[in-house]
Design a protein around this motif. Structure first.
Motif, PDB file in Angstrom:
ATOM      1  N   LYS A  17       0.833  -1.192   0.000  1.00  0.00           N
ATOM      2  CA  LYS A  17       0.000   0.000   0.000  1.00  0.00           C
ATOM      3  C   LYS A  17       0.872   1.248   0.000  1.00  0.00           C
ATOM      4  CE  LYS A  17      -2.971   0.799   3.322  1.00  0.00           C
ATOM      5  NZ  LYS A  17      -3.813   0.515   4.496  1.00  0.00           N
ATOM      6  N   VAL A  18       0.489   2.227  -0.816  1.00  0.00           N
ATOM      7  CA  VAL A  18       1.201   3.507  -0.793  1.00  0.00           C
ATOM      8  C   VAL A  18       0.265   4.569  -0.235  1.00  0.00           C
ATOM      9  CG1 VAL A  18       2.439   5.243  -2.118  1.00  0.00           C
ATOM     10  CG2 VAL A  18       2.578   2.851  -2.794  1.00  0.00           C
ATOM     11  N   THR A  19       0.641   5.125   0.897  1.00  0.00           N
ATOM     12  CA  THR A  19      -0.164   6.161   1.538  1.00  0.00           C
ATOM     13  C   THR A  19       0.625   7.471   1.463  1.00  0.00           C
ATOM     14  OG1 THR A  19       0.899   5.656   3.640  1.00  0.00           O
ATOM     15  CG2 THR A  19      -1.148   4.482   3.163  1.00  0.00           C
ATOM     16  N   PRO A  20      -0.050   8.602   1.661  1.00  0.00           N
ATOM     17  CA  PRO A  20       0.685   9.877   1.673  1.00  0.00           C
ATOM     18  C   PRO A  20       1.797   9.885   2.722  1.00  0.00           C
ATOM     19  CG  PRO A  20      -1.686  10.265   1.664  1.00  0.00           C
ATOM     20  CD  PRO A  20      -1.493   8.790   1.829  1.00  0.00           C
ATOM     21  N   GLN A  21       1.556   9.196   3.857  1.00  0.00           N
ATOM     22  CA  GLN A  21       2.579   9.109   4.904  1.00  0.00           C
ATOM     23  C   GLN A  21       3.829   8.413   4.386  1.00  0.00           C
ATOM     24  OE1 GLN A  21      -0.612   8.481   5.134  1.00  0.00           O
ATOM     25  NE2 GLN A  21      -1.429   8.726   7.189  1.00  0.00           N
ATOM     26  N   ARG A  22       3.614   7.314   3.642  1.00  0.00           N
ATOM     27  CA  ARG A  22       4.755   6.571   3.102  1.00  0.00           C
ATOM     28  C   ARG A  22       5.497   7.395   2.066  1.00  0.00           C
ATOM     29  NH1 ARG A  22       3.280   0.179   2.903  1.00  0.00           N
ATOM     30  NH2 ARG A  22       3.505  -0.023   5.144  1.00  0.00           N
ATOM     31  N   GLU A  23       4.736   8.098   1.230  1.00  0.00           N
ATOM     32  CA  GLU A  23       5.397   8.950   0.226  1.00  0.00           C
ATOM     33  C   GLU A  23       6.255  10.013   0.898  1.00  0.00           C
ATOM     34  OE1 GLU A  23       3.519  10.060  -3.538  1.00  0.00           O
ATOM     35  OE2 GLU A  23       1.680   9.173  -2.727  1.00  0.00           O
ATOM     36  N   ARG A  24       5.762  10.530   2.027  1.00  0.00           N
ATOM     37  CA  ARG A  24       6.528  11.534   2.772  1.00  0.00           C
ATOM     38  C   ARG A  24       7.824  10.903   3.302  1.00  0.00           C
ATOM     39  NH1 ARG A  24       8.815  15.314   3.014  1.00  0.00           N
ATOM     40  NH2 ARG A  24       9.055  16.706   4.747  1.00  0.00           N
ATOM     41  N   ILE A  25       7.734   9.676   3.801  1.00  0.00           N
ATOM     42  CA  ILE A  25       8.923   8.976   4.310  1.00  0.00           C
ATOM     43  C   ILE A  25       9.932   8.751   3.178  1.00  0.00           C
ATOM     44  CG2 ILE A  25       9.758   6.811   5.348  1.00  0.00           C
ATOM     45  CD1 ILE A  25       7.036   6.720   6.890  1.00  0.00           C
ATOM     46  N   PHE A  26       9.413   8.370   1.980  1.00  0.00           N
ATOM     47  CA  PHE A  26      10.320   8.171   0.836  1.00  0.00           C
ATOM     48  C   PHE A  26      11.096   9.456   0.556  1.00  0.00           C
ATOM     49  CE2 PHE A  26       7.120   5.042  -1.348  1.00  0.00           C
ATOM     50  CZ  PHE A  26       7.350   4.131  -0.346  1.00  0.00           C
ATOM     51  N   SER A  27      10.381  10.589   0.562  1.00  0.00           N
ATOM     52  CA  SER A  27      11.073  11.823   0.160  1.00  0.00           C
ATOM     53  C   SER A  27      12.025  12.308   1.251  1.00  0.00           C
ATOM     54  CB  SER A  27      10.091  12.902  -0.290  1.00  0.00           C
ATOM     55  OG  SER A  27       9.284  13.290   0.772  1.00  0.00           O
ATOM     56  N   ILE A  28      11.714  11.993   2.521  1.00  0.00           N
ATOM     57  CA  ILE A  28      12.662  12.356   3.591  1.00  0.00           C
ATOM     58  C   ILE A  28      13.954  11.561   3.445  1.00  0.00           C
ATOM     59  CG2 ILE A  28      13.087  12.116   6.090  1.00  0.00           C
ATOM     60  CD1 ILE A  28      10.044  12.865   6.386  1.00  0.00           C
ATOM     61  N   LEU A  29      13.827  10.294   3.044  1.00  0.00           N
ATOM     62  CA  LEU A  29      15.013   9.439   2.957  1.00  0.00           C
ATOM     63  C   LEU A  29      15.822   9.661   1.691  1.00  0.00           C
ATOM     64  CD1 LEU A  29      13.383   6.140   4.145  1.00  0.00           C
ATOM     65  CD2 LEU A  29      15.206   7.343   5.337  1.00  0.00           C
ATOM     66  N   HIS A  30      15.138  10.108   0.628  1.00  0.00           N
ATOM     67  CA  HIS A  30      15.801  10.201  -0.668  1.00  0.00           C
ATOM     68  C   HIS A  30      16.987  11.160  -0.596  1.00  0.00           C
ATOM     69  CE1 HIS A  30      16.345   9.784  -4.881  1.00  0.00           C
ATOM     70  NE2 HIS A  30      16.208  11.082  -5.084  1.00  0.00           N
ATOM     71  N   ASP A  31      18.144  10.677  -1.020  1.00  0.00           N
ATOM     72  CA  ASP A  31      19.369  11.489  -1.016  1.00  0.00           C
ATOM     73  C   ASP A  31      19.688  12.072   0.361  1.00  0.00           C
ATOM     74  OD1 ASP A  31      20.208  11.070  -3.573  1.00  0.00           O
ATOM     75  OD2 ASP A  31      19.177  12.824  -4.405  1.00  0.00           O
ATOM     76  N   ASN A  32      19.276  11.371   1.404  1.00  0.00           N
ATOM     77  CA  ASN A  32      19.520  11.846   2.761  1.00  0.00           C
ATOM     78  C   ASN A  32      20.848  11.259   3.248  1.00  0.00           C
ATOM     79  OD1 ASN A  32      19.549  12.164   5.561  1.00  0.00           O
ATOM     80  ND2 ASN A  32      17.340  11.986   5.738  1.00  0.00           N
ATOM     81  N   PRO A  33      21.870  12.087   3.444  1.00  0.00           N
ATOM     82  CA  PRO A  33      23.183  11.558   3.801  1.00  0.00           C
ATOM     83  C   PRO A  33      23.379  11.392   5.306  1.00  0.00           C
ATOM     84  CG  PRO A  33      23.358  13.903   3.400  1.00  0.00           C
ATOM     85  CD  PRO A  33      21.883  13.552   3.296  1.00  0.00           C
ATOM     86  N   SER A  34      22.339  11.652   6.127  1.00  0.00           N
ATOM     87  CA  SER A  34      22.560  11.714   7.579  1.00  0.00           C
ATOM     88  C   SER A  34      22.447  10.364   8.277  1.00  0.00           C
ATOM     89  CB  SER A  34      21.589  12.714   8.211  1.00  0.00           C
ATOM     90  OG  SER A  34      20.280  12.182   8.202  1.00  0.00           O
ATOM     91  N   HIS A  35      22.102   9.289   7.535  1.00  0.00           N
ATOM     92  CA  HIS A  35      21.932   7.973   8.165  1.00  0.00           C
ATOM     93  C   HIS A  35      20.999   8.095   9.363  1.00  0.00           C
ATOM     94  CE1 HIS A  35      25.677   7.824   5.892  1.00  0.00           C
ATOM     95  NE2 HIS A  35      25.464   6.534   5.747  1.00  0.00           N
ATOM     96  N   PRO A  36      19.737   8.530   9.103  1.00  0.00           N
ATOM     97  CA  PRO A  36      18.842   8.838  10.220  1.00  0.00           C
ATOM     98  C   PRO A  36      18.426   7.587  11.000  1.00  0.00           C
ATOM     99  CG  PRO A  36      17.650   8.930   8.144  1.00  0.00           C
ATOM    100  CD  PRO A  36      19.102   8.756   7.803  1.00  0.00           C
TER     101      PRO A  36
END
Ligand SMILES: [Zn+2]
Ligand SMILES: [Zn+2]
Length: 155
Positions: A17-36
């Protein structure tokens, strides 16, 4: 990790399932160099979407890891770190603030003896360089340095 749009397609085609919440998580992680950590991804999501639970964040991170889009790392910084860079690389880990940075390194001399007594065949070798990051080294020379204040990750 692929782009957020490509991930939406990949999630759908694997019956997830793709929810708006998941899409938000994808964009936070994309190209994120901080190893959150999961907690810091959650903090970023709730800034826009206050109703998202930490459980949802964990579930999404684990699905991305299962799909090979994300690596989960245990680097001795307390919580698991999530790395959208699934290519070959190594890590610099700051023992003071927990900052994690990607680094390329060659170590042709580090090789497992094929005749090792365990009959072990290594597929990968990962090196973690531990020490202090530039920011922590800079505050170290400051006379007012306080170890407790150094506990915030720099990213
Ligand atoms: Zn540091
Ligand atoms: Zn990394």
């Amino acid at each position: 990790m692929r782009s957020p749009d490509q991930l939406v397609t990949a999630f759908r085609s694997s019956g997830r399932k793709v929810t708006p919440q998941r899409e938000r998580i994808f964009s936070i992680l994309h190209d994120n160099p901080s190893h959150p950590t999961a907690e810091s991804v959650h903090a970023a999501v709730v800034a826009d979407m206050p109703s998202v639970s930490l459980r949802t964040v964990y579930a999404t991170l684990h699905e991305l890891a299962e799909m090979g889009e994300l690596r989960q790392l245990q680097l001795g910084t307390g919580s698991a770190r999530f790395d959208p860079n699934v290519g070959d690389h190594h890590h610099l880990v700051c023992d003071d603030c927990g900052a994690v940075q990607d680094i390329g390194a060659r170590f042709p001399g580090v090789r497992l003896d094929p005749d090792n007594p365990y009959g072990f065949v290594a597929d990968a070798t990962e090196i973690v360089f531990r020490g202090r990051c530039r920011d922590c080294l800079a505050t170290e020379t400051h006379p007012m340095r306080n170890k407790q204040q150094g506990a915030t990750p720099h990213g």
